[in-house]
Design a protein around this motif. Structure first.
Motif, mmCIF file in Angstrom:
data_model
loop_
_atom_site.group_PDB
_atom_site.id
_atom_site.type_symbol
_atom_site.label_atom_id
_atom_site.label_comp_id
_atom_site.label_asym_id
_atom_site.label_seq_id
_atom_site.Cartn_x
_atom_site.Cartn_y
_atom_site.Cartn_z
ATOM 1 N N PHE A 1 0.780 -1.233 -0.030
ATOM 2 C CA PHE A 1 0.048 0.126 -0.079
ATOM 3 C C PHE A 1 0.845 1.165 0.109
ATOM 4 C CE2 PHE A 1 -0.066 -1.602 4.428
ATOM 5 C CZ PHE A 1 0.445 -0.558 5.323
ATOM 6 N N GLY A 2 1.810 1.043 -0.430
ATOM 7 C CA GLY A 2 2.647 2.323 -1.077
ATOM 8 C C GLY A 2 3.559 2.903 -0.063
ATOM 9 N N LEU A 3 3.929 2.398 1.105
ATOM 10 C CA LEU A 3 5.068 3.370 2.063
ATOM 11 C C LEU A 3 6.169 3.569 1.596
ATOM 12 C CD1 LEU A 3 3.888 2.032 5.478
ATOM 13 C CD2 LEU A 3 2.888 3.778 3.884
ATOM 14 N N ASP A 4 6.767 2.577 0.888
ATOM 15 C CA ASP A 4 8.154 2.649 0.401
ATOM 16 C C ASP A 4 8.296 3.430 -0.890
ATOM 17 O OD1 ASP A 4 8.925 1.039 2.274
ATOM 18 O OD2 ASP A 4 9.575 -0.797 1.081
ATOM 19 N N SER A 5 7.071 3.244 -1.650
ATOM 20 C CA SER A 5 7.020 4.173 -2.845
ATOM 21 C C SER A 5 7.044 5.503 -2.665
ATOM 22 C CB SER A 5 5.871 3.948 -3.842
ATOM 23 O OG SER A 5 5.647 2.453 -3.934
ATOM 24 N N ILE A 6 6.010 6.009 -1.686
ATOM 25 C CA ILE A 6 6.030 7.315 -1.363
ATOM 26 C C ILE A 6 7.138 7.889 -0.424
ATOM 27 C CG2 ILE A 6 4.615 9.165 0.217
ATOM 28 C CD1 ILE A 6 2.334 7.056 -0.230
ATOM 29 N N SER A 7 7.827 6.860 0.293
ATOM 30 C CA SER A 7 9.210 7.558 1.159
ATOM 31 C C SER A 7 10.178 7.755 -0.031
ATOM 32 C CB SER A 7 9.685 6.108 1.685
ATOM 33 O OG SER A 7 8.964 5.931 2.898
ATOM 34 N N LEU A 8 10.259 7.231 -1.184
ATOM 35 C CA LEU A 8 11.211 7.395 -2.246
ATOM 36 C C LEU A 8 10.648 8.686 -3.175
ATOM 37 C CD1 LEU A 8 11.410 3.735 -4.022
ATOM 38 C CD2 LEU A 8 13.076 4.951 -2.911
ATOM 39 N N SER A 9 9.413 8.905 -3.234
ATOM 40 C CA SER A 9 8.879 10.073 -3.634
ATOM 41 C C SER A 9 9.363 11.209 -2.850
ATOM 42 C CB SER A 9 7.458 10.175 -3.725
ATOM 43 O OG SER A 9 7.059 9.372 -4.941
ATOM 44 N N ARG A 10 9.193 10.985 -1.513
ATOM 45 C CA ARG A 10 9.774 12.123 -0.670
ATOM 46 C C ARG A 10 11.291 12.508 -0.724
ATOM 47 N NH1 ARG A 10 6.800 9.982 4.901
ATOM 48 N NH2 ARG A 10 4.843 11.019 4.784
ATOM 49 N N MET A 11 12.256 11.394 -1.142
ATOM 50 C CA MET A 11 13.656 11.755 -1.326
ATOM 51 C C MET A 11 13.781 12.220 -2.760
ATOM 52 S SD MET A 11 14.615 7.925 0.229
ATOM 53 C CE MET A 11 16.290 8.170 -0.501
ATOM 54 N N SER B 1 -0.527 12.747 1.691
ATOM 55 C CA SER B 1 0.775 13.139 2.226
ATOM 56 C C SER B 1 1.250 14.142 1.129
ATOM 57 C CB SER B 1 1.728 11.944 2.198
ATOM 58 O OG SER B 1 1.952 11.315 0.837
ATOM 59 N N GLY B 2 0.700 14.480 0.147
ATOM 60 C CA GLY B 2 0.911 15.444 -0.749
ATOM 61 C C GLY B 2 1.876 15.391 -1.710
ATOM 62 N N THR B 3 2.117 14.062 -2.208
ATOM 63 C CA THR B 3 3.241 13.372 -3.200
ATOM 64 C C THR B 3 2.556 12.897 -4.555
ATOM 65 O OG1 THR B 3 2.921 11.112 -2.303
ATOM 66 C CG2 THR B 3 4.821 12.653 -1.292
ATOM 67 N N ASP B 4 3.372 12.804 -5.437
ATOM 68 C CA ASP B 4 2.787 12.534 -6.700
ATOM 69 C C ASP B 4 3.014 11.318 -7.307
ATOM 70 O OD1 ASP B 4 5.423 13.074 -7.153
ATOM 71 O OD2 ASP B 4 5.333 14.453 -8.869
ATOM 72 N N THR B 5 3.247 10.572 -6.129
ATOM 73 C CA THR B 5 3.508 9.043 -6.524
ATOM 74 C C THR B 5 2.377 8.515 -7.147
ATOM 75 O OG1 THR B 5 4.263 8.780 -4.368
ATOM 76 C CG2 THR B 5 4.457 6.979 -5.355
ATOM 77 N N ARG B 6 2.880 7.843 -8.294
ATOM 78 C CA ARG B 6 1.670 7.140 -9.299
ATOM 79 C C ARG B 6 1.391 5.659 -9.001
ATOM 80 N NH1 ARG B 6 2.786 6.516 -15.629
ATOM 81 N NH2 ARG B 6 4.750 6.225 -14.764
ATOM 82 N N PHE B 7 0.308 5.193 -9.090
ATOM 83 C CA PHE B 7 0.394 3.630 -8.681
ATOM 84 C C PHE B 7 -0.768 3.037 -9.603
ATOM 85 C CE2 PHE B 7 1.014 5.499 -4.550
ATOM 86 C CZ PHE B 7 2.092 4.790 -3.835
ATOM 87 N N LYS C 1 -5.585 2.099 -1.146
ATOM 88 C CA LYS C 1 -4.964 2.705 0.011
ATOM 89 C C LYS C 1 -3.590 3.598 -0.121
ATOM 90 C CE LYS C 1 -7.010 1.117 3.840
ATOM 91 N NZ LYS C 1 -8.272 1.683 4.546
ATOM 92 N N ALA C 2 -2.920 3.076 -1.101
ATOM 93 C CA ALA C 2 -1.724 3.654 -1.692
ATOM 94 C C ALA C 2 -1.854 5.024 -2.392
ATOM 95 C CB ALA C 2 -0.799 2.932 -2.763
ATOM 96 N N ARG C 3 -2.976 5.081 -3.159
ATOM 97 C CA ARG C 3 -3.234 6.244 -3.827
ATOM 98 C C ARG C 3 -3.756 7.339 -3.022
ATOM 99 N NH1 ARG C 3 -6.079 3.173 -8.747
ATOM 100 N NH2 ARG C 3 -4.287 2.932 -10.209
ATOM 101 N N GLN C 4 -4.635 7.129 -1.777
ATOM 102 C CA GLN C 4 -5.198 7.664 -0.991
ATOM 103 C C GLN C 4 -3.900 8.316 0.151
ATOM 104 O OE1 GLN C 4 -8.410 8.966 -0.389
ATOM 105 N NE2 GLN C 4 -7.418 10.435 0.747
ATOM 106 N N LEU C 5 -2.974 7.701 0.628
ATOM 107 C CA LEU C 5 -1.943 7.896 1.204
ATOM 108 C C LEU C 5 -0.938 9.093 0.338
ATOM 109 C CD1 LEU C 5 -0.780 4.594 2.855
ATOM 110 C CD2 LEU C 5 -1.295 6.759 3.962
ATOM 111 N N ALA C 6 -0.794 8.781 -1.050
ATOM 112 C CA ALA C 6 -0.094 9.496 -1.780
ATOM 113 C C ALA C 6 -0.739 11.103 -1.839
ATOM 114 C CB ALA C 6 0.039 9.089 -3.203
ATOM 115 N N GLY D 1 12.425 11.064 -5.944
ATOM 116 C CA GLY D 1 12.294 10.254 -6.900
ATOM 117 C C GLY D 1 11.006 10.257 -7.653
ATOM 118 N N GLU D 2 10.947 10.358 -9.061
ATOM 119 C CA GLU D 2 9.565 10.251 -9.616
ATOM 120 C C GLU D 2 9.137 8.705 -9.739
ATOM 121 O OE1 GLU D 2 8.046 11.030 -14.165
ATOM 122 O OE2 GLU D 2 9.927 12.060 -13.549
#
Length: 264
Positions: free
Chosen positions: A63-73, A97-103, A89-94, A75-76
């Protein structure tokens, strides 16, 4: 190759059912994550290096925690997972959290039907290859999505772990085999509690299969490491030392994790 949807269907159902349980667990600590805590561990951070401005494909993102963590660092990031509930869940968390992580929601063997681009880095970690019967197909997917000179980074539980009982007193399973394990068990976030059980279909692949899966896809192995510790208390009876867990009375004796870095 289209994946065998018998095992895909079973495992997708299992992950859909356990997503909320994971989301609510202390193990994932979603509250801490939303307060700014990264879900990434020192091992993968060291292997990934500076990812600012890099296009990253995260396979099996849950559900995207690592992906969003990478975005915070910086990454695209695009995260892939087969579970509808996890991706929701991942899309809602993104968003929250104000990130543009795509799922993207699909099993990775069908990913070419959903995604047609290449990436600087393909990343996957912790409990990923055991869901696949064919690591040559997996390797081809990894290679398909890497740019020329792109980097694949993987951290995974060592195959030797699953040979033993949880006390590491006897050998119970083969180091590597073709046939799947079909089991009913509790999920790892509630293993010490009376929680719900889930049916899952998994495989144990020896390290040669992992490396050959990448080599057969024309990737170059540039780094391979083994570790006698884990960021997670896998069996509930491991000893903690500065944030890492070792097997009690087995420190330095049995590998817990391995990592691979490969390039296209």
């Amino acid at each position: 190759m289209k994946a065998d949807y018998n095992f895909i269907k079973s495992n997708k159902s299992s992950w859909n059912q356990r997503t909320q349980e994971h989301y609510d667990s202390d193990f994932y600590d979603v509250k801490g994550f939303m307060d700014g805590k990264s879900s990434l561990n020192p091992i993968e951070l060291g292997l990934l290096g500076n990812i600012s401005g890099k296009k990253i494909l995260h396979l099996q993102c849950h559900f995207g925690l690592d992906s969003i963590s990478l975005s915070r660092m910086g990454g695209e990031v695009t995260g892939i997972d087969l579970s509808d509930e996890a991706i929701r869940k991942a899309r809602q968390l993104a968003k929250d959290s104000g990130t543009d992580t795509r799922f993207v929601c699909c099993n990775i063997f069908d990913l070419p039907d959903y995604l047609d681009e290449t990436f600087d880095i393909v990343f996957t970690s912790y409990g990923v290859i055991n869901w696949f019967p064919n690591l040559d197909e997996w390797g081809r997917i990894v290679s398909r999505y890497l740019k020329p000179d792109g980097k694949f980074v993987m951290v995974e539980f060592h195959s030797v772990l699953w040979m033993f009982d949880t006390k590491f007193e006897r050998v119970e399973s083969a180091y590597s085999r073709e046939e799947p394990y079909i089991s009913t068990s509790q999920t790892y976030t509630n293993a010490s509690e009376a929680g719900k059980e889930y049916v899952e279909v998994t495989w144990n692949h020896g390290l040669s299969k992992v490396l050959q899966g990448l080599l057969h896809a024309n990737l170059r192995i540039v780094d391979f490491q083994e570790y006698d510790y884990s960021p997670f208390n896998l069996f509930g009876n491991m000893e903690e030392d500065r944030g890492m867990y070792h097997l009690k009375d087995r420190k330095g004796m049995i590998p817990i994790l391995f990592s691979v870095v490969a390039e296209r």
